[in-house]
Design an enzyme around this catalytic site. Structure first.
Site, PDB file in Angstrom:
ATOM      1  N   GLU A  83       0.829  -1.210   0.000  1.00  0.00           N
ATOM      2  CA  GLU A  83       0.000   0.000   0.000  1.00  0.00           C
ATOM      3  C   GLU A  83       0.858   1.252   0.000  1.00  0.00           C
ATOM      4  OE1 GLU A  83      -3.370   0.114   2.640  1.00  0.00           O
ATOM      5  OE2 GLU A  83      -3.492   2.289   2.493  1.00  0.00           O
ATOM      6  N   LYS A 279      -8.008  -0.831  10.720  1.00  0.00           N
ATOM      7  CA  LYS A 279      -7.241  -1.212   9.526  1.00  0.00           C
ATOM      8  C   LYS A 279      -6.019  -0.301   9.389  1.00  0.00           C
ATOM      9  CE  LYS A 279      -6.408  -1.251   4.891  1.00  0.00           C
ATOM     10  NZ  LYS A 279      -5.564  -0.313   4.135  1.00  0.00           N
ATOM     11  N   ASP A 295       3.423 -14.178  11.492  1.00  0.00           N
ATOM     12  CA  ASP A 295       2.128 -14.575  10.945  1.00  0.00           C
ATOM     13  C   ASP A 295       1.118 -13.435  11.107  1.00  0.00           C
ATOM     14  OD1 ASP A 295      -0.374 -15.670  10.507  1.00  0.00           O
ATOM     15  OD2 ASP A 295       0.048 -17.545  11.551  1.00  0.00           O
ATOM     16  N   HIS A 392      -2.419  10.571  -0.429  1.00  0.00           N
ATOM     17  CA  HIS A 392      -2.577   9.336  -1.202  1.00  0.00           C
ATOM     18  C   HIS A 392      -2.439   9.574  -2.692  1.00  0.00           C
ATOM     19  CE1 HIS A 392      -4.647   6.371   1.716  1.00  0.00           C
ATOM     20  NE2 HIS A 392      -3.620   6.967   2.249  1.00  0.00           N
TER      21      HIS A 392
HETATM   22  C1  MEV Z   1      -5.951   3.478   4.604  1.00  0.00           C
HETATM   23  O1  MEV Z   1      -5.220   2.323   4.275  1.00  0.00           O
HETATM   24  C2  MEV Z   1      -6.101   3.575   6.097  1.00  0.00           C
HETATM   25  C3  MEV Z   1      -6.997   4.692   6.606  1.00  0.00           C
HETATM   26  O2  MEV Z   1      -8.265   4.589   5.967  1.00  0.00           O
HETATM   27  C4  MEV Z   1      -7.111   4.514   8.080  1.00  0.00           C
HETATM   28  C5  MEV Z   1      -8.120   5.415   8.729  1.00  0.00           C
HETATM   29  O3  MEV Z   1      -9.083   5.821   8.074  1.00  0.00           O
HETATM   30  O4  MEV Z   1      -7.952   5.667   9.946  1.00  0.00           O
HETATM   31  C6  MEV Z   1      -6.427   6.036   6.230  1.00  0.00           C
END
Ligand code: MEV
Length: 445
Positions: A83, A279, A295, A392
């Site tokens: 990513e 995430k 793992d 991004h």
């Molecule tokens: C993107 O990989 C992760 C985010 O969406 C985490 C978040 O929203 O806190 C930027």
């Protein structure tokens, strides 16, 4: 559908032949597949043997996030992730916090657990009464498996009989706690548990108190638990609120803190936000877990279950202010190893550990948690200020340009043209095509 039998026994050339039959551009595909194999046959063999039916390798970027100050020591974090922006986010947070006391981490204990699941038709009282004796037999009978681990200070820490008849008729567990030291210890735990099954059966078969020769017990399965709530790590960052101004801009620092804490509370109350928030934590954690040959599926499974331990899935991190100081902290179950398994076999996993100063498992837990807190801080900071798309977009543009096979001149022109604009594949493709057309017509951009 034709079932393929004996695929694993075929030589690689035959497996490849079957695959190529499914691909359009056979020659090109073969070239790509071969190009991803390691030029050193010994190294390739090693990778082939990590898994089954291996045809080639799948490369992922290996990046470094420097300036991680953790418990007073500076680390460069090896991170494996596909990513774009994860390593940049971690590095940005690490640098920021290195001037504000860095990350503090703590691990209190490292006990893993596993269960022998069985049903019992016999008398409950008899089983309960015989259990202390059975426990001794289980400890003795697994001595051949545990002796090496004991020499390293680990072994079986506890063995309990757990009555689960309230959830299913006749259901019990023999639940055990294990100290596997610096190793992940999955094979060790599973071997002990399967041996428990054999010893238990033998105990019942030979003990006079159990009339039916062991038939009262039906062993369902023996397996470790990836719910590693005996291996908790806490990571925290904190500083005076006004020292956040640099990252808070254009907001005043106290407004930034208010929004940041609110964003974390939202994650704790709304599952849709919580999953994305968490995430963002695993973005940083998984990258280090992967780089060190650990793992990540086990780490994620435990983390998400922990996030739902109250019966409601919530945020893994919490933030607030205490005595005028902002803090972001999280406690999370994290079972990783620094010896044994892939950690010692994969050349790059070994290098990652070396880059980190060859930590023990507890230290590595702290490093991984710091990586997760760093990406969480970066994500939430961006979300409550500029939004995440501006950061991004630069990486997104670079990925699209690479897909289009853009050269350096096209990349520079696209970066200038798309600066501050929304980026989508079609727009970038149109830009590159227009540039190429102009070029063919003899005009220069
Ligand atoms: C993107 O990989 C992760 C985010 O969406 C985490 C978040 O929203 O806190 C930027």
């Amino acid at each position: 559908m034709t079932i393929i039998s004996g695929f694993s026994r075929l030589p690689r050339s035959k497996k490849l032949e079957m695959l190529l039959g499914k691909l359009n551009d056979r020659e090109k595909a073969l070239g790509e597949i071969e190009s991803y194999r390691h030029p050193d046959p010994e190294v390739q063999k090693l990778h082939d043997e990590f898994s089954e039916n291996t045809i080639t390798n799948f490369h992922l970027p290996y990046g470094i996030a420097p300036n991680f100050l953790i418990n007073g020591r500076t680390y460069m974090l090896p991170m494996v992730t596909e990513e774009s922006s994860v390593v940049a986010a971690a590095a940005r947070s690490a640098k920021f916090w290195s001037a504000r006391g860095g990350f503090r981490t703590r691990v209190d204990q490292m006990i893993k657990n596993g269960q022998l699941h069985f049903t019992w038709k016999g008398d409950h009282a008899r089983l309960k009464e015989a259990f202390p004796e059975l426990r001794e037999r289980l400890l003795e009978g697994t001595g051949h498996i545990t002796s090496n681990m004991k020499k390293r200070g680990g072994g079986i820490e506890s063995i309990e009989l757990v009555d689960k008849r309230d959830v299913m008729e006749g259901y019990y567990q023999i639940s055990a706690g294990f100290d596997t030291g610096d190793s992940m210890g999955a094979n060790f735990i599973n071997s002990c548990l399967e041996e428990f099954g054999r010893i238990f059966k033998e105990f019942l078969r030979t003990d006079q108190r159990f009339g039916e020769g062991g038939k009262e017990a039906d062993i369902i399965m023996a397996i470790l638990s990836n719910y590693t709530d005996g291996c908790l790590v806490t990571a925290e960052i904190s500083c005076e609120t006004d020292r956040l101004q640099e990252i808070a801009s254009p907001l005043p620092a106290d407004e930034f803190v208010r929004k940041f804490c609110m964003a974390v509370r939202i994650a704790d109350t709304d599952i849709r936000r919580a999953v994305t928030h968490n995430k963002g934590i695993f973005n940083g954690m998984d990258a280090v877990v992967l780089a060190t040959g650990n793992d990540f599926r086990a780490v994620e499974a435990a983390g998400h279950a922990w996030a739902a331990r109250s019966g409601r899935y919530g945020s893994l991190s919490e933030s607030g202010t205490e005595n005028g100081r902002f803090f972001l902290r999280m406690t999370i179950p994290l079972a990783v190893g620094t010896v044994g398994g892939i950690t010692g076999l994969h050349p790059m996993a070994r290098r990652s550990l070396e880059i980190l100063g060859n930590p023990g498992a507890k230290e590595l837990m702290g490093i991984i948690a710091a990586g997760g807190l760093a990406t969480n801080f970066a994500a939430v900071s961006s979300l409550v200020t500029s939004g995440i798309q501006s950061g991004h977009m630069r990486m997104h543009l670079s990925n699209i340009l690479n897909l289009l096979g853009a050269d350096e001149r096209e990349k520079e022109a696209a970066a200038r043209f798309f600066s501050g604009k929304n980026i989508g594949y079609a727009a970038v493709e149109a830009f590159v095509n227009a540039m190429r057309k102009e070029n063919n017509n003899g005009n220069q951009y």
